[in-house]
Design a protein around this motif. Structure first.
Motif, PDB file in Angstrom:
ATOM      1  N   UNK A  85       0.877  -1.174   0.000  1.00  0.00           N
ATOM      2  CA  UNK A  85       0.000   0.000   0.000  1.00  0.00           C
ATOM      3  C   UNK A  85       0.913   1.222   0.000  1.00  0.00           C
ATOM      4  N   UNK A  86       0.975   1.892  -1.121  1.00  0.00           N
ATOM      5  CA  UNK A  86       1.966   2.950  -1.345  1.00  0.00           C
ATOM      6  C   UNK A  86       1.263   4.307  -1.391  1.00  0.00           C
ATOM      7  N   UNK A  87       1.719   5.223  -0.533  1.00  0.00           N
ATOM      8  CA  UNK A  87       1.250   6.608  -0.554  1.00  0.00           C
ATOM      9  C   UNK A  87       2.417   7.508  -0.907  1.00  0.00           C
ATOM     10  N   UNK A  88       2.155   8.527  -1.721  1.00  0.00           N
ATOM     11  CA  UNK A  88       3.237   9.430  -2.118  1.00  0.00           C
ATOM     12  C   UNK A  88       2.698  10.850  -2.179  1.00  0.00           C
ATOM     13  N   UNK A  89       3.537  11.816  -1.808  1.00  0.00           N
ATOM     14  CA  UNK A  89       3.096  13.205  -1.846  1.00  0.00           C
ATOM     15  C   UNK A  89       3.966  14.009  -2.812  1.00  0.00           C
TER      16      UNK A  89
END
Length: 230
Positions: A85-89
């Motif tokens: 589960x990858x989150x990026x900003x």
């Protein structure tokens, strides 16, 4: 940052140069080489070696940029017994016509890898999307100050901000403390940076730090671990 130029790094893969900052998005010694070493080998692979029983890993990336770290991570877990589960900003997303000129997808020859790169950039901002059987992605168009997920949400942080000399506010103790809070116990923080003040600040906010051999062209890099309470 309108005057961004595409450059070729020493391993043949693209990076971007911001002339007004005299800063590149990746190491000039090799964009793909740096990403695979710093974030995959010393980050994801290290976490998997420490916790082989864990089959779901939550990753936060600070600095989506060209999408290179996301793409290489997604490729690395294809056909694995593992879910990411990858989150990026990213505060300032790149224009599509600039992304299209990057040559990363030509470095991984399969048609599937090329489609995956395109799919990563087609994901709508602020919406979680499954981009493969093993990988879900959420992109947030925001900065680190405004980004406020629940504490202890992530197992691993890829910290890929511009260098402290170019963007010092990103390396402050306040930001590093926030990274510590966002990690689960035993979580890993990994970055290409090895600046002395940064490493002291990382320790000051509670990380156990390691000085590791760096990727080609760089002597050292840094990894931090959020220790469990004694």
């Amino acid at each position: 940052m309108s005057d961004i130029k595409i450059i070729e790094t020493r391993d043949g893969s693209s990076s971007l140069l911001i002339p007004e900052m005299n800063e590149t998005y990746h190491s000039t010694h090799g964009a793909i080489t740096e990403s695979e070493y710093v974030f995959l080998k010393m980050g994801l692979d290290h976490f998997r070696e420490k916790f082989p029983e864990q089959k779901e890993i939550s990753i936060l990336e600070i600095g989506f940029g060209t999408g290179l770290n996301v793409w290489l991570t997604a490729l690395a877990v294809e056909n694995k017994d593992l879910g990411i589960n990858f989150s990026t900003i990213e505060k300032f997303p790149l224009k599509a016509e600039l992304v299209e000129q990057l040559n990363y997808k030509n470095k991984k020859e399969s048609e599937g890898s090329k489609k995956l790169f395109a799919k990563i950039h087609e994901v709508e901002w602020e919406e979680q999307q499954e981009i493969s059987q093993t990988f879900s992605l959420t992109k947030f168009q925001t900065d680190i100050v405004e980004f406020n997920p629940q504490p202890e949400s992530y197992n691993l942080i890829y910290f890929d901000a511009f260098a402290p000399s170019k963007q010092p506010e990103m390396w402050s103790q306040d930001v590093l403390r926030k990274m510590h809070e966002l990690l689960k116990p035993n979580g890993i923080f990994v970055t290409y940076c090895a600046q002395g003040q940064f490493k002291r600040d990382l320790k000051a906010v509670g990380f156990a730090t390691e000085e590791l051999d760096g990727p080609p062209g760089k002597k050292e890099m840094t990894r931090g671990t959020k220790l469990t309470a004694s």
